[in-house]
Write a protein that holds these residues in place. Structure first.
Motif, PDB file in Angstrom:
ATOM      1  N   PRO A 132      25.227   5.767  35.563  1.00  0.00           N
ATOM      2  CA  PRO A 132      24.608   7.098  35.561  1.00  0.00           C
ATOM      3  C   PRO A 132      24.585   7.696  36.965  1.00  0.00           C
ATOM      4  N   LEU A 133      25.180   8.874  37.121  1.00  0.00           N
ATOM      5  CA  LEU A 133      25.364   9.482  38.437  1.00  0.00           C
ATOM      6  C   LEU A 133      24.157  10.282  38.912  1.00  0.00           C
ATOM      7  N   THR A 134      23.207  10.573  38.000  1.00  0.00           N
ATOM      8  CA  THR A 134      22.012  11.315  38.408  1.00  0.00           C
ATOM      9  C   THR A 134      20.780  10.680  37.769  1.00  0.00           C
ATOM     10  N   TYR A 135      19.605  11.085  38.279  1.00  0.00           N
ATOM     11  CA  TYR A 135      18.336  10.506  37.841  1.00  0.00           C
ATOM     12  C   TYR A 135      17.340  11.627  37.580  1.00  0.00           C
ATOM     13  N   PHE A 136      16.580  11.494  36.449  1.00  0.00           N
ATOM     14  CA  PHE A 136      15.467  12.399  36.147  1.00  0.00           C
ATOM     15  C   PHE A 136      14.168  11.641  36.440  1.00  0.00           C
ATOM     16  N   TYR A 137      13.230  12.265  37.150  1.00  0.00           N
ATOM     17  CA  TYR A 137      11.952  11.620  37.464  1.00  0.00           C
ATOM     18  C   TYR A 137      10.966  11.831  36.321  1.00  0.00           C
ATOM     19  N   PRO A 138      10.463  10.762  35.703  1.00  0.00           N
ATOM     20  CA  PRO A 138       9.462  10.915  34.641  1.00  0.00           C
ATOM     21  C   PRO A 138       8.262  11.729  35.115  1.00  0.00           C
ATOM     22  N   GLY A 139       7.894  12.733  34.333  1.00  0.00           N
ATOM     23  CA  GLY A 139       6.801  13.604  34.717  1.00  0.00           C
ATOM     24  C   GLY A 139       7.114  14.453  35.930  1.00  0.00           C
ATOM     25  N   ASN A 140       8.389  14.435  36.375  1.00  0.00           N
ATOM     26  CA  ASN A 140       8.806  15.149  37.585  1.00  0.00           C
ATOM     27  C   ASN A 140       8.032  14.704  38.823  1.00  0.00           C
ATOM     28  N   ARG A 141       7.504  13.478  38.784  1.00  0.00           N
ATOM     29  CA  ARG A 141       6.746  12.946  39.920  1.00  0.00           C
ATOM     30  C   ARG A 141       7.694  12.211  40.863  1.00  0.00           C
ATOM     31  N   LYS A 142       7.640  12.580  42.123  1.00  0.00           N
ATOM     32  CA  LYS A 142       8.548  11.990  43.100  1.00  0.00           C
ATOM     33  C   LYS A 142       7.953  12.140  44.499  1.00  0.00           C
ATOM     34  N   ASP A 143       8.374  11.263  45.391  1.00  0.00           N
ATOM     35  CA  ASP A 143       8.069  11.370  46.809  1.00  0.00           C
ATOM     36  C   ASP A 143       9.320  10.916  47.553  1.00  0.00           C
ATOM     37  N   SER A 144       9.266  10.954  48.868  1.00  0.00           N
ATOM     38  CA  SER A 144      10.475  10.670  49.649  1.00  0.00           C
ATOM     39  C   SER A 144      11.009   9.258  49.399  1.00  0.00           C
ATOM     40  N   LEU A 145      10.106   8.272  49.252  1.00  0.00           N
ATOM     41  CA  LEU A 145      10.543   6.900  48.999  1.00  0.00           C
ATOM     42  C   LEU A 145      11.201   6.799  47.630  1.00  0.00           C
ATOM     43  N   ALA A 146      10.588   7.415  46.614  1.00  0.00           N
ATOM     44  CA  ALA A 146      11.156   7.365  45.262  1.00  0.00           C
ATOM     45  C   ALA A 146      12.513   8.046  45.215  1.00  0.00           C
ATOM     46  N   VAL A 147      12.635   9.193  45.865  1.00  0.00           N
ATOM     47  CA  VAL A 147      13.915   9.909  45.870  1.00  0.00           C
ATOM     48  C   VAL A 147      14.993   9.054  46.530  1.00  0.00           C
TER      49      VAL A 147
END
Length: 311
Positions: A132-147
């Protein structure tokens, strides 16, 4: 010494003049804008309802899959199967990762985060046949480490989106598409349920009508998957064109910044010439089309020198 300085100035002037004649289009095919449709959770209706409508119009979209839910259900809403996903991928639809268990990646420790990402990657690669070439964040929750963790080894991730669900009527959808073209922007739509499930559209006919309208804007609006448009934009923003004019043509050397190995989408070169042109890269003829008096050349930004000649 004076002669050498003069030749250097002349060469710089010639390069600047040539650069004005060729440039990379903002979006693929020299469209004014781009749009990506993303569907979350891998619901069965994405296969039974959305996929046929996309295929009918020759459109592609991106489907975020939760590996642990494939063939089961998402909070009571049935999910599609791996066989369905293989069929969709074979048609050119993009299968993205939405995490193995749809967990909030900002709350996970290193081991749990690695498991959430890598187990889903392995399941999709092994069952669908492509990483999979892209990722969707569950709940659109993200921070710099997660990204940083979720984008590692990928083209990118879904960093922004607009909801296209129960609150969007036909008029809103049309205005949104028109605004993208008017402003020259890239829009990313996010949809979950179609007739059931989270924020379901309800009556899907207005969405099918929206797809009809978007398909009618093909010359000005590029409908691309999340991986396609992300790759194009990253390459476009990180390529330099070294250009030199020669009798009857131009030599163009694209130079990409490092760190774009995963991005593999052709770029469109706009050639401002009063005559038709042909183009060759690495000994292979390139696709050339003409629109509004401009020659459009699709080239590989990783592929080395391009020769463009008037014919």
């Amino acid at each position: 010494m004076v002669k050498k300085a003069f030749l250097m100035v002349l060469a710089a002037w010639a390069g600047a003049a040539t650069a004005q004649e060729v440039h990379v289009a903002k979006y693929y095919g020299d469209r004014r804008a781009a749009v990506t449709y993303t569907f979350d959770d891998g619901l069965l209706e994405h296969y039974t309802r959305v996929f046929p409508e996309l295929r009918k119009r020759g459109l592609k979209a991106t489907f975020g899959i939760i590996g642990s839910k494939v063939g089961r259900d998402m909070k009571g809403t049935p999910c599609l199967t791996w066989a369905m996903l293989r069929e969709m991928a074979a048609d050119g639809q993009e299968i993205a990762s939405h995490g193995w268990e749809h967990r909030n990646v900002t709350t996970l420790g290193p081991e749990a985060l690695r498991h959430e990402i890598e187990r889903n990657d392995s399941a999709i690669r092994d069952s669908v046949g492509a990483f999979p070439l892209t990722y969707f964040y569950p709940g659109n929750r993200k921070d710099s480490l997660a990204v940083a963790s979720c984008e590692a080894g990928r083209v990118g991730s879904r960093l922004r989106q607009v909801s296209m669900g129960s609150k969007r009527d036909s008029a809103w959808m049309r205005r949104w598409a028109d605004a993208l073209v008017e402003r020259g922007e890239w829009g990313i739509a996010m949809t979950h349920g179609i007739t059931t499930g989270y924020d379901a559209l309800g009556d899907p006919s207005r969405f099918w009508a929206h797809l009809d309208y978007v398909a009618s804007l093909r010359d000005s609006l590029w409908v691309g998957t999340l991986a396609e448009v992300t790759a194009y934009v990253r390459e476009r923003d990180n390529v330099r064109l070294d250009t030199v004019r020669r009798p009857g043509g131009i030599v163009v050397m694209p130079r990409l910044a490092p760190g774009l190995a995963e991005c593999r989408h052709p770029l469109t070169l706009v050639v401002l010439s009063g005559r038709p042109v042909r183009a060759v890269q690495g000994g292979r003829p390139l696709s050339v089309s003409v629109r509004a008096g401009k020659s459009l050349v699709d080239f590989d930004p990783h592929g080395g020198e391009i020769l463009i000649e008037e014919i």
